[in-house]
Design a protein around this motif. Structure first.
Motif, PDB file in Angstrom:
ATOM      1  N   THR A 140      -4.584  -5.551   7.307  1.00 47.90           N
ATOM      2  CA  THR A 140      -5.836  -4.828   7.531  1.00 47.90           C
ATOM      3  C   THR A 140      -5.590  -3.501   8.228  1.00 47.90           C
ATOM      4  O   THR A 140      -6.208  -2.480   7.914  1.00 47.90           O
ATOM      5  CB  THR A 140      -6.806  -5.689   8.355  1.00 47.90           C
ATOM      6  N   ARG A 141      -4.658  -3.484   9.190  1.00 46.82           N
ATOM      7  CA  ARG A 141      -4.370  -2.257   9.928  1.00 46.82           C
ATOM      8  C   ARG A 141      -3.624  -1.236   9.075  1.00 46.82           C
ATOM      9  O   ARG A 141      -3.684  -0.034   9.335  1.00 46.82           O
ATOM     10  CB  ARG A 141      -3.548  -2.599  11.169  1.00 46.82           C
ATOM     11  N   ASN A 142      -2.926  -1.698   8.079  1.00 50.56           N
ATOM     12  CA  ASN A 142      -2.152  -0.809   7.208  1.00 50.56           C
ATOM     13  C   ASN A 142      -2.876  -0.661   5.880  1.00 50.56           C
ATOM     14  O   ASN A 142      -2.464  -1.187   4.866  1.00 50.56           O
ATOM     15  CB  ASN A 142      -0.744  -1.371   6.997  1.00 50.56           C
ATOM     16  N   ALA A 143      -3.990   0.049   5.884  1.00 52.57           N
ATOM     17  CA  ALA A 143      -4.865   0.100   4.707  1.00 52.57           C
ATOM     18  C   ALA A 143      -5.061   1.535   4.235  1.00 52.57           C
ATOM     19  O   ALA A 143      -6.097   2.139   4.430  1.00 52.57           O
ATOM     20  CB  ALA A 143      -6.215  -0.548   5.020  1.00 52.57           C
ATOM     21  N   GLU A 144      -4.025   2.114   3.631  1.00 56.07           N
ATOM     22  CA  GLU A 144      -4.112   3.445   3.046  1.00 56.07           C
ATOM     23  C   GLU A 144      -3.878   3.322   1.551  1.00 56.07           C
ATOM     24  O   GLU A 144      -2.754   3.076   1.104  1.00 56.07           O
ATOM     25  CB  GLU A 144      -3.064   4.368   3.663  1.00 56.07           C
ATOM     26  N   PRO A 145      -4.921   3.453   0.728  1.00 54.22           N
ATOM     27  CA  PRO A 145      -4.777   3.193  -0.705  1.00 54.22           C
ATOM     28  C   PRO A 145      -3.966   4.260  -1.432  1.00 54.22           C
ATOM     29  O   PRO A 145      -3.954   5.429  -1.038  1.00 54.22           O
ATOM     30  CB  PRO A 145      -6.215   3.169  -1.213  1.00 54.22           C
ATOM     31  N   ALA A 146      -3.278   3.829  -2.490  1.00 57.93           N
ATOM     32  CA  ALA A 146      -2.558   4.740  -3.376  1.00 57.93           C
ATOM     33  C   ALA A 146      -3.352   4.901  -4.672  1.00 57.93           C
ATOM     34  O   ALA A 146      -4.036   3.973  -5.103  1.00 57.93           O
ATOM     35  CB  ALA A 146      -1.166   4.164  -3.682  1.00 57.93           C
ATOM     36  N   PRO A 147      -3.274   6.077  -5.316  1.00 58.45           N
ATOM     37  CA  PRO A 147      -4.000   6.276  -6.583  1.00 58.45           C
ATOM     38  C   PRO A 147      -3.507   5.308  -7.651  1.00 58.45           C
ATOM     39  O   PRO A 147      -2.333   4.961  -7.703  1.00 58.45           O
ATOM     40  CB  PRO A 147      -3.679   7.732  -6.956  1.00 58.45           C
ATOM     41  N   LEU A 148      -4.421   4.870  -8.536  1.00 54.86           N
ATOM     42  CA  LEU A 148      -4.050   4.010  -9.646  1.00 54.86           C
ATOM     43  C   LEU A 148      -3.306   4.804 -10.702  1.00 54.86           C
ATOM     44  O   LEU A 148      -3.645   5.941 -11.004  1.00 54.86           O
ATOM     45  CB  LEU A 148      -5.295   3.385 -10.290  1.00 54.86           C
ATOM     46  N   THR A 149      -2.287   4.186 -11.283  1.00 48.85           N
ATOM     47  CA  THR A 149      -1.625   4.802 -12.438  1.00 48.85           C
ATOM     48  C   THR A 149      -2.484   4.550 -13.680  1.00 48.85           C
ATOM     49  O   THR A 149      -3.380   3.701 -13.681  1.00 48.85           O
ATOM     50  CB  THR A 149      -0.231   4.186 -12.654  1.00 48.85           C
ATOM     51  N   ASP A 150      -2.220   5.277 -14.747  1.00 45.68           N
ATOM     52  CA  ASP A 150      -2.962   5.068 -16.000  1.00 45.68           C
ATOM     53  C   ASP A 150      -2.794   3.641 -16.502  1.00 45.68           C
ATOM     54  O   ASP A 150      -3.751   3.033 -16.992  1.00 45.68           O
ATOM     55  CB  ASP A 150      -2.488   6.060 -17.055  1.00 45.68           C
ATOM     56  N   ALA A 151      -1.601   3.096 -16.374  1.00 48.89           N
ATOM     57  CA  ALA A 151      -1.351   1.731 -16.848  1.00 48.89           C
ATOM     58  C   ALA A 151      -2.155   0.724 -16.055  1.00 48.89           C
ATOM     59  O   ALA A 151      -2.692  -0.239 -16.617  1.00 48.89           O
ATOM     60  CB  ALA A 151       0.144   1.397 -16.762  1.00 48.89           C
TER      61      ALA A 151
END
Length: 261
Positions: A248-259
């Motif tokens: 929960t403390r480490n919650a930095e989302p990454a962009p989704l790839t096309d796949a």
């Protein structure tokens, strides 16, 4: 109005989109006696055709195309002791053999508590289970066919957690939150694609997929039902309370790839 009723309806609509497949949605028909026990908001239908009309109208208000799929009813009853709808007789008899190609089973254990007809694998060429958490069938395959409403792929917003649903356990959920000294806001149930949810929600695996599609971080239990989602970088799993806090403390989302989309 549960996920196990709505998900197959939306799945049938989107599988039928394009017209290259013949799709039949098989749902239960309950007598008025059992409708009073199992249906919300005093919904009552005098015939299967009336229920089908209501179902299609509900669907048309939520999708941007007119799907071409069939609806077939099997007789059922509401088992009060199990809080579940169960079939009466053999469901497989209502499905013509020439159409028995692939069966997608939504919570198959409900169909097999009292199943006394043909084996599913005898009737169909292929049986698809939606996750490893469902009842096992020999030579069946596991495939996530849920998908998400396209609206979730178009929305990005901040993170805020609320609980939505007015089921039998709502009061117990509130009490549990109070005991843990958590800020738990419990609201009545709403449509998953409601603008109210454009930030994030969590209900069942379907909402996990919706949240991932929106570019959210998902924190879920390390359980077979969540195996499909582990391939996504924004999915964090936990085994115990300490793991949950860390995720929960480490919650930095990454962009989704096309796949992944």
């Amino acid at each position: 109005m549960t996920g196990t009723a709505i998900n197959p309806l939306l799945r049938a609509a989107y599988l039928a989109k394009g017209g290259d497949r013949k799709i039949t949605l098989v749902i239960t028909w309950l007598s008025l006696k059992y409708q009073k026990l199992g249906y919300p908001d005093n919904a009552m239908f005098g015939s299967p055709w009336e229920q089908e009309s209501y179902t299609r109208q509900w669907l048309e208000r939520r999708i941007a195309f007119i799907p071409d799929f069939g609806i077939c009813f099997y007789p059922g009853k509401f088992a009060v002791d199990k809080r579940s709808i169960i079939p009466v007789g053999d469901i497989l008899e209502i499905i013509p053999n020439e159409e028995a190609d692939i069966a997608v089973l939504q919570e198959p254990e409900h169909f097999t508590w009292f199943h006394h007809g043909k084996r599913w694998k005898t009737k169909f060429h292929l049986v698809i289970r939606l996750s490893t958490a469902t009842q096992d069938y020999p030579r069946s395959i596991i495939c996530n066919l849920h998908g998400v409403n396209p609206k979730f792929l178009e929305e990005l917003a901040g993170v805020e957690i609320d609980l939505y649903g007015n089921g039998e356990d709502s009061d117990q959920v509130k009490e549990a939150g109070n005991k843990l000294k958590l800020v738990v806001r419990v609201h009545p149930g709403r449509d998953h694609a409601d603008p109210l949810f454009h930030e994030t929600t969590d209900v069942v695996c379907t909402t996990t997929a919706e949240a991932l599609a929106m570019g959210k971080i998902v924190i879920c239990a390390n359980h077979p039902s969540n195996d499909f989602f582990k391939q996504f970088s924004n999915c964090r799993t936990y085994d115990d309370g300490n793991n949950f806090v860390e995720a929960t403390r480490n919650a930095e989302p990454a962009p989704l790839t096309d796949a992944q989309r």
